[in-house]
Design a protein around this motif. Structure first.
Motif, PDB file in Angstrom:
ATOM      1  N   THR A   1       0.865  -1.091  -0.133  1.00  0.00           N
ATOM      2  CA  THR A   1      -0.159   0.068  -0.001  1.00  0.00           C
ATOM      3  C   THR A   1       0.917   1.287   0.020  1.00  0.00           C
ATOM      4  O   THR A   1       1.755   1.425   0.744  1.00  0.00           O
ATOM      5  N   ALA A   2       0.819   1.910  -1.180  1.00  0.00           N
ATOM      6  CA  ALA A   2       1.277   3.385  -1.193  1.00  0.00           C
ATOM      7  C   ALA A   2       0.964   4.064  -2.439  1.00  0.00           C
ATOM      8  O   ALA A   2      -0.043   3.632  -3.026  1.00  0.00           O
ATOM      9  N   VAL A   3       1.568   5.274  -2.360  1.00  0.00           N
ATOM     10  CA  VAL A   3       1.277   6.015  -3.597  1.00  0.00           C
ATOM     11  C   VAL A   3       2.441   5.946  -4.713  1.00  0.00           C
ATOM     12  O   VAL A   3       3.607   5.839  -4.154  1.00  0.00           O
ATOM     13  N   TYR A   4       2.187   5.436  -5.572  1.00  0.00           N
ATOM     14  CA  TYR A   4       2.988   5.036  -6.926  1.00  0.00           C
ATOM     15  C   TYR A   4       3.243   6.079  -7.733  1.00  0.00           C
ATOM     16  O   TYR A   4       2.538   6.543  -8.281  1.00  0.00           O
ATOM     17  N   TYR A   5       4.422   6.208  -7.959  1.00  0.00           N
ATOM     18  CA  TYR A   5       5.225   7.319  -8.958  1.00  0.00           C
ATOM     19  C   TYR A   5       5.822   6.696  -9.960  1.00  0.00           C
ATOM     20  O   TYR A   5       6.692   5.858  -9.694  1.00  0.00           O
ATOM     21  N   CYS A   6       5.785   7.479 -11.162  1.00  0.00           N
ATOM     22  CA  CYS A   6       6.676   6.844 -11.975  1.00  0.00           C
ATOM     23  C   CYS A   6       7.612   8.293 -12.449  1.00  0.00           C
ATOM     24  O   CYS A   6       7.363   9.325 -12.193  1.00  0.00           O
ATOM     25  N   ALA A   7       8.926   8.000 -12.922  1.00  0.00           N
ATOM     26  CA  ALA A   7       9.960   8.986 -13.247  1.00  0.00           C
ATOM     27  C   ALA A   7      10.757   8.674 -14.281  1.00  0.00           C
ATOM     28  O   ALA A   7      11.139   7.667 -14.738  1.00  0.00           O
ATOM     29  N   ALA A   8      11.314   9.881 -14.735  1.00  0.00           N
ATOM     30  CA  ALA A   8      12.162   9.724 -15.899  1.00  0.00           C
ATOM     31  C   ALA A   8      13.469  10.281 -15.786  1.00  0.00           C
ATOM     32  O   ALA A   8      13.612  11.400 -15.019  1.00  0.00           O
ATOM     33  N   ASP A   9      14.624   9.545 -16.265  1.00  0.00           N
ATOM     34  CA  ASP A   9      15.920   9.895 -16.066  1.00  0.00           C
ATOM     35  C   ASP A   9      16.625   9.988 -17.345  1.00  0.00           C
ATOM     36  O   ASP A   9      16.502   8.916 -17.974  1.00  0.00           O
ATOM     37  N   ARG A  10      17.427  10.842 -17.427  1.00  0.00           N
ATOM     38  CA  ARG A  10      18.396  11.149 -18.729  1.00  0.00           C
ATOM     39  C   ARG A  10      19.490  10.132 -18.818  1.00  0.00           C
ATOM     40  O   ARG A  10      19.935   9.907 -19.572  1.00  0.00           O
ATOM     41  N   THR A  11      19.956   9.656 -17.525  1.00  0.00           N
ATOM     42  CA  THR A  11      21.069   8.747 -17.534  1.00  0.00           C
ATOM     43  C   THR A  11      20.738   7.350 -17.976  1.00  0.00           C
ATOM     44  O   THR A  11      19.606   7.066 -18.326  1.00  0.00           O
ATOM     45  N   PHE A  12      21.821   6.847 -18.776  1.00  0.00           N
ATOM     46  CA  PHE A  12      21.537   5.602 -19.376  1.00  0.00           C
ATOM     47  C   PHE A  12      21.340   4.327 -18.664  1.00  0.00           C
ATOM     48  O   PHE A  12      20.486   3.404 -18.759  1.00  0.00           O
TER      49      PHE A  12
END
Length: 124
Positions: free
Chosen positions: A91-102
């Motif tokens: 149980t949680a708030v789920y986040y997506c994230a974007a990262d420029r690193t390889f």
């Protein structure tokens, strides 16, 4: 600029499944490694899963290995998190994230863009 919008959260019983999706705006989605994080009440945001730009490499937190699967579709600008055998502690708030690193960054710092999150509640 990349905008991320999560969907698919909800209420599920323990042992059930959910599929989270994250839709990204822009034409450079394939230039970003993507991560899923979560924050439970009273806890810090933590890494759940990550996937490299082309989808060739993935990584998972020990707590979700064997239960969660991350995938991406660069043609549709989406990244998904398939969650099976859910437990109340998921149980949680789920986040997506974007990262420029390889590579796949497991720390919360360094990601360039974050979504607003979607709530997942697992009842016992």
């Amino acid at each position: 600029q990349v905008q991320l919008v999560e969907s698919g959260g909800g209420l599920v019983q323990a042992g059930g499944s959910l599929r989270l999706s994250c839709a990204a705006s822009g034409r450079t989605f394939s230039s970003y490694s993507m991560g899923w994080f979560r924050r439970s009440p009273g806890k810090e945001r933590e890494f759940v899963a990550g996937i490299t730009r082309g989808g060739g490499l993935t990584d998972y937190a020990d707590s979700v290995k064997g239960r969660f699967t991350i995938s991406r579709d660069n043609a549709k600008n989406t990244v998904n998190l398939e969650m099976n055998s859910l437990k109340p502690e998921d149980t949680a708030v789920y986040y997506c994230a974007a990262d420029r690193t390889f590579g796949i960054r497991t720390a919360t710092t360094g990601y360039d863009y974050w979504g607003q999150g979607t709530q997942v509640t697992v009842s016992s």
